[in-house]
Scaffold this active site. Structure first.
Site, PDB file in Angstrom:
ATOM      1  N   CYS A 105       0.833  -1.195   0.000  1.00  0.00           N
ATOM      2  CA  CYS A 105       0.000   0.000   0.000  1.00  0.00           C
ATOM      3  C   CYS A 105       0.879   1.261   0.000  1.00  0.00           C
ATOM      4  CB  CYS A 105      -0.968  -0.029   1.183  1.00  0.00           C
ATOM      5  SG  CYS A 105      -2.383   1.076   0.983  1.00  0.00           S
ATOM      6  N   HIS A 134      -3.527  -5.654   1.194  1.00  0.00           N
ATOM      7  CA  HIS A 134      -3.353  -5.995   2.602  1.00  0.00           C
ATOM      8  C   HIS A 134      -3.790  -7.449   2.804  1.00  0.00           C
ATOM      9  CE1 HIS A 134      -2.578  -1.868   3.852  1.00  0.00           C
ATOM     10  NE2 HIS A 134      -3.616  -1.483   3.137  1.00  0.00           N
TER      11      HIS A 134
END
Length: 527
Positions: A330, A463
């Site tokens: 991310c 994630h």
């Protein structure tokens, strides 16, 4: 109509989240339909539901303990700090906007209808609701407009268990002091005291238990032992950050960014015997890890500047040049690129050069991506992790803006004008390849490429990418081969099954420690 019970603490990190999770598991084991609820959560660890809505991971953990799917109904308000005085405010899973602390406290009572709408839906679906408070109910400067501690207990007609952490010391003073600062009506709602994280012989503690009951007029319903369990943490108070290094065959270093988020991504690696995961915040602590991870962050550009100013950027570039595998997730993925642009001042504003380890450009926008995804890794045969090729993965995306891979022969300078979408560039230059494909997004079939890899550097928005046992095992095996050691000594675990075992152990320890007959009486009597 569900029956309710609420867990509040004398301070942050007293163990409210774990105790609430334990009660969820115990009630589930006893045959009840149970759901967790926290009206307002402040945390940078968040999760995306099947509907593409965002909620705090503490309630996800509690929902797993209860054996149900996570829902934003369990956490209608999530505050994600953007700096020391402001947060992104998320209501029912969607971004309301950024607010200063002062503005939020002026307006938070207007959110009570949203809170009660969510609570009432759970009230119709479940037998028991286990509520969790936040911080302390005795913050006298905040009590007037409270919507998460005693204010919420009143709205839900929920009796309260007050938890104190004896491991830090001063537990009797904190319990007595908290009760002293409550209004008489609020004190009446506290039906039991719980001593948490106790180490030692309970018989030695007995005189103190009887005295605190006399002083406060409240009964102690249990002394919960310190349990060395591996469960998700709510926020940056995580004890994981202070774990001492353990002797291990594989050393993984995670950069502890000032605004680190979703560090639960690495829990699945931590539970592997023979693997050490340590969080570092200086170049001196970094040393020579077998794998370096740049995690997610709530503010990529600010944390990139910190990385630069702290000397960690230079240390990371040196390790990457030496061949150390580097993995960005991310915000960490965004940092690994050549450029970051923030034309709408979503984060920092302006433009910054990235670490330049991947040929990517990130442009921030006000729209937030929130999706659950699943897919497979691509052809990674020319990277340091060739054995990941074709392996399945699943996870979720939470990010502002988009990252594109520079097309062939473009330099990614100044305005970041290079870039078609990854899915339009299946064959990209710079010896870079996409990390893999997304085959489902929020349950719908699709075919999109995602992430970027080049040599020993990897980046993805996913994630939870390490939670799949095949993916974790593949990485560990490649690291072992690189070190010339046998991977037979290290085996990844089924992380979902591992967590189920941890919830059962938590429930067993708490059931044995609490007077569960009295807990059920409190639950049935209400307030």
């Amino acid at each position: 109509m569900a029956k309710a019970i609420m867990v509040q603490g004398t301070m942050s990190n007293a163990g409210k989240s774990y105790l609430a999770a334990a009660l969820c598991r115990i009630f589930k084991q006893d045959g009840y339909r149970v759901a967790p609820f926290k009206s307002q959560n402040m945390a940078l660890n968040s999760f995306i539901t099947e509907e593409g809505l965002e909620m705090g991971r503490a309630q996800v953990m509690q929902a797993e303990a209860a054996g149900i799917k996570p829902s934003v109904l369990m956490n209608p308000i999530l505050l994600k700090p953007t700096n020391d005085t402001g947060s992104q405010v998320i209501v029912n899973g969607e971004v309301l906007g950024n607010m200063s602390a002062r503005d939020y406290y002026k307006n938070k009572l207007s959110l009570v209808p949203k809170i009660m709408e969510a609570y009432n839906q759970l009230d119709q679906q479940y037998d028991i609701i286990v509520l969790e408070g936040a911080g302390s109910p005795a913050e006298i400067n905040l009590k007037q407009d409270d919507i998460v501690n005693m204010g919420m207990a009143k709205l839900a007609h929920a009796p309260v268990l007050l938890v104190g952490d004896i491991d830090r010391g001063g537990v009797f003073a904190s319990l007595a002091g908290t009760l002293m600062l409550l209004e008489e009506e609020e004190r009446e709602m506290v039906k039991g005291l719980v001593i948490n994280k106790f180490r030692g012989d309970v018989s030695i503690l007995e005189p103190g238990l009887r005295q605190i009951e006399q002083i406060t007029g409240k009964e102690v319903v249990g002394v919960v032992p310190y349990m060395n369990l591996d469960l998700e943490d709510e926020d940056s108070l995580s004890e994981r950050f202070s774990h001492e290094d353990k002797a291990a065959l594989i050393d993984i270093a995670v950069i502890r960014l000032p605004r680190i988020s979703n560090f639960t991504d690495f829990n699945s690696l931590e539970c592997i015997d023979g693997v050490s995961v340590r969080y570092v915040k200086s170049a001196q602590e970094l040393r020579s890890p077998d794998l370096l991870i740049l995690p997610g962050t709530k503010n990529t550009m600010e944390d990139l500047l910190w990385l630069r100013q702290s000397g960690l950027e230079a240390a990371i570039l040196k390790l990457a040049a030496q061949g150390t595998p580097v993995f960005g997730i991310c915000g960490g993925y965004q940092m690994l690129g050549k450029e970051l642009h923030d034309p709408m001042s979503v984060e920092h504003g302006g433009s910054l050069k990235g670490l330049g380890l991947l040929p990517t450009v990130t442009t921030f926008s006000a729209q937030k991506t929130r999706t659950q995804v699943s897919g497979v890794a691509g052809d990674l045969s020319h990277t340091i992790f060739p054995n990941l090729s074709g392996l399945p993965y699943e996870g979720y995306e939470i990010h502002m803006g988009q990252t594109v891979i520079c097309p062939k022969d473009e330099m990614c300078e100044s305005n970041g004008a290079c870039g078609s979408n990854n899915s339009n560039n299946p064959s990209i230059s710079h010896d870079a390849v996409c990390f893999g494909s997304i085959l489902k997004r929020n349950g719908a079939d699709c075919e999109e490429s995602q992430g970027c890899c080049m040599g020993n550097v990897f980046g993805t928005y996913l994630h939870g990418v390490f939670d799949h046992p095949q993916m974790a095992q593949g990485i560990i095996e490649a690291l072992c081969e690189r070190k010339g050691i046998s991977a037979e000594q290290i085996s990844a675990v089924d992380f979902a099954s591992y967590k189920e075992t941890q919830y059962d152990l938590l429930a067993k320890g708490v059931r044995e420690a609490l007077d569960m007959e009295r807990i059920y009486q409190i639950l049935n009597e209400g307030i």
